[in-house]
Design a protein around this motif. Sequence first.
Motif, PDB file in Angstrom:
ATOM      1  N   GLN A 340       0.603  -5.217  25.197  1.00 54.08           N
ATOM      2  CA  GLN A 340      -0.139  -4.035  24.765  1.00 54.08           C
ATOM      3  C   GLN A 340       0.792  -3.007  24.117  1.00 54.08           C
ATOM      4  O   GLN A 340       0.462  -2.434  23.071  1.00 54.08           O
ATOM      5  N   LEU A 341       1.953  -2.784  24.709  1.00 55.55           N
ATOM      6  CA  LEU A 341       2.884  -1.812  24.150  1.00 55.55           C
ATOM      7  C   LEU A 341       3.406  -2.245  22.785  1.00 55.55           C
ATOM      8  O   LEU A 341       3.616  -1.407  21.893  1.00 55.55           O
ATOM      9  N   GLU A 342       3.610  -3.541  22.608  1.00 55.26           N
ATOM     10  CA  GLU A 342       4.031  -4.025  21.290  1.00 55.26           C
ATOM     11  C   GLU A 342       2.949  -3.763  20.251  1.00 55.26           C
ATOM     12  O   GLU A 342       3.236  -3.275  19.147  1.00 55.26           O
ATOM     13  N   ARG A 343       1.698  -4.078  20.600  1.00 52.44           N
ATOM     14  CA  ARG A 343       0.597  -3.813  19.670  1.00 52.44           C
ATOM     15  C   ARG A 343       0.525  -2.328  19.329  1.00 52.44           C
ATOM     16  O   ARG A 343       0.392  -1.952  18.157  1.00 52.44           O
ATOM     17  N   GLU A 344       0.614  -1.492  20.351  1.00 54.78           N
ATOM     18  CA  GLU A 344       0.512  -0.056  20.130  1.00 54.78           C
ATOM     19  C   GLU A 344       1.690   0.462  19.305  1.00 54.78           C
ATOM     20  O   GLU A 344       1.514   1.343  18.455  1.00 54.78           O
ATOM     21  N   GLY A 345       2.869  -0.068  19.552  1.00 56.62           N
ATOM     22  CA  GLY A 345       4.043   0.365  18.799  1.00 56.62           C
ATOM     23  C   GLY A 345       3.922   0.023  17.331  1.00 56.62           C
ATOM     24  O   GLY A 345       4.178   0.859  16.454  1.00 56.62           O
ATOM     25  N   VAL A 346       3.528  -1.216  17.050  1.00 58.17           N
ATOM     26  CA  VAL A 346       3.338  -1.641  15.659  1.00 58.17           C
ATOM     27  C   VAL A 346       2.244  -0.821  14.998  1.00 58.17           C
ATOM     28  O   VAL A 346       2.397  -0.321  13.871  1.00 58.17           O
ATOM     29  N   ASP A 347       1.119  -0.636  15.710  1.00 56.02           N
ATOM     30  CA  ASP A 347      -0.011   0.110  15.138  1.00 56.02           C
ATOM     31  C   ASP A 347       0.354   1.571  14.897  1.00 56.02           C
ATOM     32  O   ASP A 347      -0.062   2.165  13.894  1.00 56.02           O
ATOM     33  N   SER A 348       1.124   2.155  15.808  1.00 56.11           N
ATOM     34  CA  SER A 348       1.519   3.558  15.670  1.00 56.11           C
ATOM     35  C   SER A 348       2.367   3.769  14.426  1.00 56.11           C
ATOM     36  O   SER A 348       2.148   4.717  13.657  1.00 56.11           O
ATOM     37  N   PHE A 349       3.348   2.889  14.209  1.00 57.51           N
ATOM     38  CA  PHE A 349       4.199   3.010  13.031  1.00 57.51           C
ATOM     39  C   PHE A 349       3.397   2.758  11.745  1.00 57.51           C
ATOM     40  O   PHE A 349       3.597   3.424  10.733  1.00 57.51           O
ATOM     41  N   ALA A 350       2.480   1.777  11.810  1.00 57.16           N
ATOM     42  CA  ALA A 350       1.659   1.477  10.634  1.00 57.16           C
ATOM     43  C   ALA A 350       0.749   2.652  10.295  1.00 57.16           C
ATOM     44  O   ALA A 350       0.571   3.004   9.118  1.00 57.16           O
ATOM     45  N   GLN A 351       0.177   3.279  11.319  1.00 58.29           N
ATOM     46  CA  GLN A 351      -0.692   4.428  11.087  1.00 58.29           C
ATOM     47  C   GLN A 351       0.090   5.594  10.486  1.00 58.29           C
ATOM     48  O   GLN A 351      -0.376   6.246   9.537  1.00 58.29           O
ATOM     49  N   ALA A 352       1.287   5.852  11.024  1.00 58.66           N
ATOM     50  CA  ALA A 352       2.121   6.931  10.484  1.00 58.66           C
ATOM     51  C   ALA A 352       2.467   6.661   9.024  1.00 58.66           C
ATOM     52  O   ALA A 352       2.446   7.566   8.183  1.00 58.66           O
ATOM     53  N   PHE A 353       2.783   5.406   8.728  1.00 62.04           N
ATOM     54  CA  PHE A 353       3.127   5.013   7.364  1.00 62.04           C
ATOM     55  C   PHE A 353       1.933   5.224   6.434  1.00 62.04           C
ATOM     56  O   PHE A 353       2.053   5.808   5.354  1.00 62.04           O
ATOM     57  N   ASP A 354       0.751   4.761   6.859  1.00 62.62           N
ATOM     58  CA  ASP A 354      -0.451   4.894   6.029  1.00 62.62           C
ATOM     59  C   ASP A 354      -0.805   6.362   5.800  1.00 62.62           C
ATOM     60  O   ASP A 354      -1.195   6.752   4.686  1.00 62.62           O
ATOM     61  N   GLU A 355      -0.693   7.176   6.851  1.00 65.79           N
ATOM     62  CA  GLU A 355      -1.006   8.597   6.714  1.00 65.79           C
ATOM     63  C   GLU A 355      -0.054   9.282   5.746  1.00 65.79           C
ATOM     64  O   GLU A 355      -0.464  10.141   4.956  1.00 65.79           O
ATOM     65  N   LEU A 356       1.213   8.896   5.795  1.00 67.94           N
ATOM     66  CA  LEU A 356       2.184   9.497   4.893  1.00 67.94           C
ATOM     67  C   LEU A 356       1.900   9.094   3.444  1.00 67.94           C
ATOM     68  O   LEU A 356       1.972   9.930   2.529  1.00 67.94           O
ATOM     69  N   ILE A 357       1.572   7.826   3.214  1.00 67.26           N
ATOM     70  CA  ILE A 357       1.260   7.384   1.850  1.00 67.26           C
ATOM     71  C   ILE A 357       0.041   8.153   1.325  1.00 67.26           C
ATOM     72  O   ILE A 357       0.010   8.574   0.162  1.00 67.26           O
ATOM     73  N   GLU A 358      -0.961   8.362   2.177  1.00 70.41           N
ATOM     74  CA  GLU A 358      -2.135   9.133   1.761  1.00 70.41           C
ATOM     75  C   GLU A 358      -1.750  10.563   1.403  1.00 70.41           C
ATOM     76  O   GLU A 358      -2.242  11.126   0.412  1.00 70.41           O
ATOM     77  N   THR A 359      -0.865  11.167   2.208  1.00 67.81           N
ATOM     78  CA  THR A 359      -0.403  12.528   1.928  1.00 67.81           C
ATOM     79  C   THR A 359       0.325  12.589   0.597  1.00 67.81           C
ATOM     80  O   THR A 359       0.105  13.503  -0.211  1.00 67.81           O
ATOM     81  N   LEU A 360       1.202  11.605   0.358  1.00 63.17           N
ATOM     82  CA  LEU A 360       1.949  11.581  -0.898  1.00 63.17           C
ATOM     83  C   LEU A 360       1.033  11.338  -2.090  1.00 63.17           C
ATOM     84  O   LEU A 360       1.238  11.909  -3.176  1.00 63.17           O
ATOM     85  N   GLU A 361       0.015  10.505  -1.911  1.00 65.86           N
ATOM     86  CA  GLU A 361      -0.925  10.272  -3.010  1.00 65.86           C
ATOM     87  C   GLU A 361      -1.674  11.553  -3.362  1.00 65.86           C
ATOM     88  O   GLU A 361      -1.887  11.863  -4.541  1.00 65.86           O
ATOM     89  N   ALA A 362      -2.058  12.315  -2.325  1.00 64.67           N
ATOM     90  CA  ALA A 362      -2.751  13.580  -2.590  1.00 64.67           C
ATOM     91  C   ALA A 362      -1.832  14.563  -3.301  1.00 64.67           C
ATOM     92  O   ALA A 362      -2.254  15.262  -4.238  1.00 64.67           O
ATOM     93  N   LYS A 363      -0.578  14.606  -2.883  1.00 65.63           N
ATOM     94  CA  LYS A 363       0.385  15.496  -3.533  1.00 65.63           C
ATOM     95  C   LYS A 363       0.613  15.080  -4.982  1.00 65.63           C
ATOM     96  O   LYS A 363       0.696  15.923  -5.883  1.00 65.63           O
ATOM     97  N   ALA A 364       0.707  13.769  -5.209  1.00 64.41           N
ATOM     98  CA  ALA A 364       0.942  13.279  -6.572  1.00 64.41           C
ATOM     99  C   ALA A 364      -0.235  13.618  -7.469  1.00 64.41           C
ATOM    100  O   ALA A 364      -0.057  14.024  -8.627  1.00 64.41           O
ATOM    101  N   THR A 365      -1.451  13.461  -6.958  1.00 59.70           N
ATOM    102  CA  THR A 365      -2.639  13.795  -7.742  1.00 59.70           C
ATOM    103  C   THR A 365      -2.635  15.271  -8.121  1.00 59.70           C
ATOM    104  O   THR A 365      -2.926  15.641  -9.265  1.00 59.70           O
ATOM    105  N   GLU A 366      -2.268  16.105  -7.162  1.00 61.75           N
ATOM    106  CA  GLU A 366      -2.219  17.545  -7.415  1.00 61.75           C
ATOM    107  C   GLU A 366      -1.161  17.871  -8.469  1.00 61.75           C
ATOM    108  O   GLU A 366      -1.384  18.660  -9.385  1.00 61.75           O
ATOM    109  N   LEU A 367       0.010  17.242  -8.342  1.00 64.56           N
ATOM    110  CA  LEU A 367       1.088  17.502  -9.283  1.00 64.56           C
ATOM    111  C   LEU A 367       0.720  17.058 -10.692  1.00 64.56           C
ATOM    112  O   LEU A 367       0.985  17.745 -11.683  1.00 64.56           O
ATOM    113  N   ARG A 368       0.100  15.881 -10.789  1.00 69.68           N
ATOM    114  CA  ARG A 368      -0.204  15.315 -12.109  1.00 69.68           C
ATOM    115  C   ARG A 368      -1.369  16.031 -12.802  1.00 69.68           C
ATOM    116  O   ARG A 368      -1.528  15.918 -14.010  1.00 69.68           O
ATOM    117  N   SER A 369      -2.169  16.755 -12.011  1.00 72.42           N
ATOM    118  CA  SER A 369      -3.283  17.486 -12.602  1.00 72.42           C
ATOM    119  C   SER A 369      -2.843  18.869 -13.071  1.00 72.42           C
ATOM    120  O   SER A 369      -3.626  19.560 -13.730  1.00 72.42           O
TER     121      SER A 369
END
Length: 369
Positions: A340-369
């Motif tokens: 369970q801890l392995e699953r949670e560890g992998v999922d936690s890092f993946a979620q953080a990564f996905d959230e950061l990519i979404e944040t950067l995409e929003a910033k890029a859209t704002e910058l390019r507009s």
Amino acid sequence: MSQRLHDLYENEGQSAWLDNLRRDYLTSGKLIDIRDGGVRGLTSNPSIFQKAISGSSDYDELFAEIAADDGPIVDDYWSLVIRDIHGACDVFSKVYDHSDGVDGYVSVEVAPDLAHDSAGTEAAARGLHERINRRNLMVKIPGTEAGLTPIEQMIAEGRSINVTLIFSLPRYERVIEAYMAGLERLVEDPDADLAQVASVASFFISRVDVEVDKRLEAIGTEEALALRGKAAVAQGKLAYQLFAEKFSGERWEALAARGARVQRPLWASTGAKNPDYPDTLYVDELVGPHTVNTLPDATLDAFVDHGTVARRVDADVADAEAVWAKLPEVGVDMDDVAAQLEREGVDSFAQAFDELIETLEAKATELRS
């Protein structure tokens, strides 16, 4: 230098690393002060970068520059990360030189969505080593089932690896085997310098108590409740016994004769998450030679202020064995906890990564507009 951190290394053989990296640590010179205070290396992970990049404006100017090319946002992420890793490697190169390659390492993790992809992990780890190109770099590979083959392959290629997300003794034993098998392949090259290969095995500590304590409280018996706060340290001490056993004897001595270094246990997730436990519990109880403890800022500050520098990692081993034997007796399945801890560890890092990519995409859209 902090006297406690100095004594920890000089008297007890344990290296303190920082489990954090932020751009302002580099630009302000704080990371140099941390190094000069006795910290001997640094680890990072996707959650750390998510907090650093999303939680400040320190990266905005550089991101605006690199995002202007309209390329994939994930490439921009790696450009930000690698810039920080380069800076940290440069700061800790002094420690690397003075310790003859024992310490001074900076770790960066492959993308978390590769945790169950052996071929993808191997390619990503090799790519990070080649792109970052620093002698004191350790690429982090999760110690999942799929991670074992690329771990062996990277060691066989002479690359330094931090094996992360280890939650069980059986998996730790297989991580050690992957490291030694990789060295045995590397030693077949008569020109190979095994002393240039370093590795740590990152055993996660506090998360074990969080999950086990929850299960013990659900069981609720007096016997079960008496075991709260004991599983994580007990497992760490048993892991150290396994380390001492595996890195001795004829097989290891043949590799050591060629200059091989032991794969040091690294205690990760050592901030006490339960406020009822001492804030230095997972540092004080796991002090010992040939080990690393990577500490978040608050735990590092607490240890410098009031931690205990005394060899404890191989003390009271019989008590650790008794705790380990008692847990299944009261109804805690430690294999299930680890899974369970392995699953949670992998999922936690993946979620953080996905959230950061979404944040950067929003910033890029704002910058390019």
